[in-house]
Write a protein that holds these residues in place. Structure first.
Motif, PDB file in Angstrom:
ATOM      1  N   GLY A 398      67.182  66.609  21.368  1.00 34.65           N
ATOM      2  CA  GLY A 398      67.162  65.289  20.753  1.00 34.65           C
ATOM      3  C   GLY A 398      65.770  64.695  20.627  1.00 34.65           C
ATOM      4  O   GLY A 398      64.749  65.349  20.857  1.00 34.65           O
ATOM      5  N   ASN A 399      65.762  63.412  20.291  1.00 36.03           N
ATOM      6  CA  ASN A 399      64.534  62.656  20.068  1.00 36.03           C
ATOM      7  C   ASN A 399      64.072  62.039  21.390  1.00 36.03           C
ATOM      8  O   ASN A 399      64.821  61.293  22.023  1.00 36.03           O
ATOM      9  CB  ASN A 399      64.805  61.565  19.029  1.00 36.03           C
ATOM     10  CG  ASN A 399      63.560  60.831  18.605  1.00 36.03           C
ATOM     11  OD1 ASN A 399      62.512  60.921  19.240  1.00 36.03           O
ATOM     12  ND2 ASN A 399      63.667  60.086  17.519  1.00 36.03           N
ATOM     13  N   LEU A 400      62.840  62.326  21.786  1.00 31.00           N
ATOM     14  CA  LEU A 400      62.303  61.795  23.041  1.00 31.00           C
ATOM     15  C   LEU A 400      61.820  60.354  22.909  1.00 31.00           C
ATOM     16  O   LEU A 400      61.524  59.703  23.919  1.00 31.00           O
ATOM     17  CB  LEU A 400      61.157  62.675  23.537  1.00 31.00           C
ATOM     18  CG  LEU A 400      61.525  64.094  23.965  1.00 31.00           C
ATOM     19  CD1 LEU A 400      60.267  64.866  24.301  1.00 31.00           C
ATOM     20  CD2 LEU A 400      62.486  64.100  25.139  1.00 31.00           C
ATOM     21  N   GLY A 401      61.738  59.856  21.685  1.00 28.92           N
ATOM     22  CA  GLY A 401      61.333  58.475  21.472  1.00 28.92           C
ATOM     23  C   GLY A 401      60.059  58.121  22.214  1.00 28.92           C
ATOM     24  O   GLY A 401      59.072  58.863  22.203  1.00 28.92           O
ATOM     25  N   GLN A 402      60.089  56.999  22.901  1.00 28.24           N
ATOM     26  CA  GLN A 402      58.960  56.551  23.712  1.00 28.24           C
ATOM     27  C   GLN A 402      59.276  56.660  25.198  1.00 28.24           C
ATOM     28  O   GLN A 402      58.796  55.880  26.025  1.00 28.24           O
ATOM     29  CB  GLN A 402      58.590  55.111  23.332  1.00 28.24           C
ATOM     30  CG  GLN A 402      58.131  54.960  21.895  1.00 28.24           C
ATOM     31  CD  GLN A 402      57.798  53.531  21.525  1.00 28.24           C
ATOM     32  OE1 GLN A 402      57.906  52.614  22.330  1.00 28.24           O
ATOM     33  NE2 GLN A 402      57.395  53.328  20.287  1.00 28.24           N
ATOM     34  N   GLY A 403      60.093  57.654  25.532  1.00 26.75           N
ATOM     35  CA  GLY A 403      60.430  57.890  26.928  1.00 26.75           C
ATOM     36  C   GLY A 403      61.559  57.000  27.421  1.00 26.75           C
ATOM     37  O   GLY A 403      62.241  56.345  26.655  1.00 26.75           O
ATOM     38  N   TYR A 404      61.766  57.018  28.737  1.00 28.98           N
ATOM     39  CA  TYR A 404      62.756  56.197  29.425  1.00 28.98           C
ATOM     40  C   TYR A 404      64.181  56.497  28.935  1.00 28.98           C
ATOM     41  O   TYR A 404      64.965  55.595  28.672  1.00 28.98           O
ATOM     42  CB  TYR A 404      62.428  54.706  29.273  1.00 28.98           C
ATOM     43  CG  TYR A 404      61.094  54.349  29.852  1.00 28.98           C
ATOM     44  CD1 TYR A 404      60.956  54.089  31.214  1.00 28.98           C
ATOM     45  CD2 TYR A 404      59.959  54.304  29.045  1.00 28.98           C
ATOM     46  CE1 TYR A 404      59.715  53.775  31.756  1.00 28.98           C
ATOM     47  CE2 TYR A 404      58.714  54.001  29.577  1.00 28.98           C
ATOM     48  CZ  TYR A 404      58.597  53.738  30.936  1.00 28.98           C
ATOM     49  OH  TYR A 404      57.364  53.444  31.476  1.00 28.98           O
ATOM     50  N   GLY A 405      64.482  57.804  28.835  1.00 30.52           N
ATOM     51  CA  GLY A 405      65.837  58.199  28.478  1.00 30.52           C
ATOM     52  C   GLY A 405      66.762  58.150  29.674  1.00 30.52           C
ATOM     53  O   GLY A 405      66.345  57.956  30.818  1.00 30.52           O
ATOM     54  N   MET A 406      68.051  58.319  29.402  1.00 33.39           N
ATOM     55  CA  MET A 406      69.052  58.303  30.475  1.00 33.39           C
ATOM     56  C   MET A 406      69.699  59.670  30.616  1.00 33.39           C
ATOM     57  O   MET A 406      69.767  60.457  29.672  1.00 33.39           O
ATOM     58  CB  MET A 406      70.130  57.262  30.196  1.00 33.39           C
ATOM     59  CG  MET A 406      70.858  57.424  28.874  1.00 33.39           C
ATOM     60  SD  MET A 406      72.619  56.964  28.939  1.00 33.39           S
ATOM     61  CE  MET A 406      73.325  58.464  29.582  1.00 33.39           C
ATOM     62  N   GLY A 407      70.161  59.952  31.815  1.00 31.24           N
ATOM     63  CA  GLY A 407      70.961  61.136  32.096  1.00 31.24           C
ATOM     64  C   GLY A 407      72.118  60.738  32.985  1.00 31.24           C
ATOM     65  O   GLY A 407      71.927  59.995  33.963  1.00 31.24           O
ATOM     66  N   GLN A 408      73.321  61.195  32.647  1.00 26.18           N
ATOM     67  CA  GLN A 408      74.501  60.818  33.428  1.00 26.18           C
ATOM     68  C   GLN A 408      75.502  61.959  33.369  1.00 26.18           C
ATOM     69  O   GLN A 408      75.790  62.489  32.294  1.00 26.18           O
ATOM     70  CB  GLN A 408      75.133  59.548  32.857  1.00 26.18           C
ATOM     71  CG  GLN A 408      76.324  59.031  33.642  1.00 26.18           C
ATOM     72  CD  GLN A 408      75.907  58.443  34.982  1.00 26.18           C
ATOM     73  OE1 GLN A 408      75.103  57.527  35.061  1.00 26.18           O
ATOM     74  NE2 GLN A 408      76.475  58.989  36.057  1.00 26.18           N
ATOM     75  N   VAL A 409      76.037  62.340  34.515  1.00 25.73           N
ATOM     76  CA  VAL A 409      76.998  63.443  34.597  1.00 25.73           C
ATOM     77  C   VAL A 409      78.417  62.903  34.630  1.00 25.73           C
ATOM     78  O   VAL A 409      78.722  61.946  35.347  1.00 25.73           O
ATOM     79  CB  VAL A 409      76.734  64.311  35.847  1.00 25.73           C
ATOM     80  CG1 VAL A 409      77.846  65.340  36.047  1.00 25.73           C
ATOM     81  CG2 VAL A 409      75.382  65.011  35.714  1.00 25.73           C
ATOM     82  N   ILE A 410      79.291  63.540  33.833  1.00 28.19           N
ATOM     83  CA  ILE A 410      80.730  63.303  33.896  1.00 28.19           C
ATOM     84  C   ILE A 410      81.386  64.673  33.978  1.00 28.19           C
ATOM     85  O   ILE A 410      81.360  65.438  33.010  1.00 28.19           O
ATOM     86  CB  ILE A 410      81.257  62.535  32.671  1.00 28.19           C
ATOM     87  CG1 ILE A 410      80.548  61.181  32.521  1.00 28.19           C
ATOM     88  CG2 ILE A 410      82.762  62.328  32.777  1.00 28.19           C
ATOM     89  CD1 ILE A 410      80.988  60.404  31.298  1.00 28.19           C
TER      90      ILE A 410
END
Length: 485
Positions: A398-410
């Protein structure tokens, strides 16, 4: 063969003329050949051979499904002066059918015909479609042969809008709304229905706006963690102008908010997990930042202060595994540092450094006790807590944008994305390590993610505009259903 027949006729005629003292008038009408056929079109070649001056009122072809030409399709080409070839075309025929054709000419009320030939229209053929995975409203290409003008395309039971049909072989359609996650693509060409052997997979995932932050503020560089039935979010700054020194707790059951006091000092850029808060900046002014080294344990609805941190931390990543706390990276001090906190001894241990620099700008998650993080080059790293080994295991698409992405497990899937100023979210199958895109989150590409948590198979995400977007905007809390259509 038909060309040879025509040539033979011409040779015989010319030989006959050469051997005759007095020329006889000769006229021959020939149905030469089929130049082109498709599912619904045919192009025919005829020839008028004559050694005299001739004018016909009309000429062309008769086309019929029966050899008796009981109800013919007449291809009229109009008047003609003199000999020569002529071409006629018929449209709107039925695919995969036998037809008979013959030339005609109208000599002022007397109709003469040429020889009869037989032809077959072609049947439609499917070859491929792309993409094989996509979202409602995107364009999909279908490649095949012998499509007719009235061709229809269905995704399951839903008909698609055809944008263009080119060269009877390429169809561009708009992907219609979904009835199921996976649907067959059917192409209906006149009386024939064709279906691809593989199904089309819909990009899915639905977002529902369920609440807004209870105050008319936008908080940045904040802390968030799971409550027993919802989310707790706070600290950080109000639009980077003043500290937000408390928390707000959201209850999923009642959809209500309540204020939660924090006994510690204000801070932004702190590290946090569901059980710990620490570090961050103690003042708003940078160059240099004043670091807050206080360290807190979250006990149910309260907070317990622990001994201060023996290191400086700003925008570190924190995660828990097997009852221990790990703090990775920092924008103060050593950016490669990895430290482990033992809650029994309340002691910190320095572990071998990470292979690249990490901070809170990097999306991360924990799965089966091991830590995963996406670096600034989109490489997904796995830190094996037991062995202490780092390995690159995948690449974030995906797009890394300007950082500060999220990660979450389900379950056995991780949801990664929603970086600053991006709207895309990706699902990683942690068994196969394959990625698929999910539907984009609503609102604008200038939003950032300020909190997220999982509950009962759903992902909850809080978003708001980036600090550079002026105006009064709420902090929106969305409920994301990964399997929603």
């Amino acid at each position: 063969m038909r060309k040879l027949l025509s040539l033979s006729i011409l040779i015989v005629l010319f030989l006959g003329w050469a051997c005759t003292e007095e020329e006889s008038e000769t006229t021959v009408l020939v149905t030469e050949e089929v130049l082109y056929t498709s599912a619904e079109n045919v192009r025919l070649l005829g020839r008028l051979i004559t050694n005299q001056t001739i004018t016909v009122a009309d000429h062309g072809f008769y086309l019929s499904e029966d050899e008796a030409f009981a109800s013919p399709i007449i291809i009229s080409l109009g008047p003609k002066d003199g000999p020569g070839r002529f071409i006629g075309e018929a449209n709107g025929l039925t695919n995969s059918k036998s037809y008979f054709a013959k030339t005609f000419m109208d000599l002022g009320g007397e109709i003469q015909f040429g020889n009869v030939i037989q032809l077959n229209t072609l049947g439609p053929v499917l070859e491929s479609f792309s993409p094989t995975f996509g979202a409602v409203g995107q364009t999909l290409d279908i490649i095949g042969q012998n499509f007719t003008a009235d061709t229809k395309v269905f995704f399951g039971e839903n008909e698609a809008v055809i944008n263009s049909l080119d060269f009877e072989s390429r169809i561009k359609v708009t992907i219609p709304s979904a009835s199921n996650v996976s649907v067959p693509i059917r192409v209906v060409v006149q009386d024939k229905t064709l279906e691809f052997p593989t199904s089309f997979e819909y990009q899915i995932g639905t977002y529902e706006l369920i609440s807004k932050f209870p105050e008319s503020v936008r908080i940045y560089d904040n802390v968030f963690y799971n409550a027993s039935n919802g989310l707790i979010i706070g600290l950080g700054t109000v639009s980077k102008n003043s500290f937000y020194s408390k928390f707000q707790q959201f209850d999923l059951g009642s959809k209500s908010w309540k204020e939660v006091s924090f006994p510690g000092s204000s801070r932004s850029f702190a590290f946090f997990t569901n059980n710990y808060i620490g570090g961050g900046t103690a003042a708003l002014t940078p160059n240099p930042y004043t670091i807050n080294q206080s360290f807190w344990r979250i006990n149910g609805g309260g907070f317990e202060r622990l001994p201060d941190l023996p290191f400086e931390s700003r925008e570190s990543i924190a995660f828990e595994s097997n009852g221990s706390l790990y703090v990775l990276g920092s924008k103060e001090g050593n950016p490669l540092a990895l430290r482990k906190y033992n809650p029994s001894t309340k002691a910190w241990q320095n572990l071998p450094e990470s292979p690249v620099e990490f901070s809170a700008t990097n999306a991360n998650f924990v799965y089966e006790g091991n830590f995963y993080v996406v670096d600034s080059e989109a490489i997904l790293w796995k830190y094996d807590v037991s062995s202490g080994q780092w390995n690159s295991v995948s690449t974030y698409p995906g797009n890394l944008g300007q950082g500060y992405g999220m990660g979450q497990v389900i379950g056995d899937k991780a949801y990664v994305g929603l970086y600053r100023r991006t709207t895309d979210l990706w699902e990683l199958n942690l068994n196969t390590m394959t990625w698929i895109s999910k539907n984009d989150i609503p609102r604008t590409a200038q939003d950032i993610t300020v909190a997220h948590f999982e509950k009962d198979g759903f992902l909850y995400i809080m978003r708001m505009p980036d600090i550079t977007i002026a105006g009064s905007f709420p902090m929106n809390l969305y409920k994301f259903d990964p399997n929603g259509l």
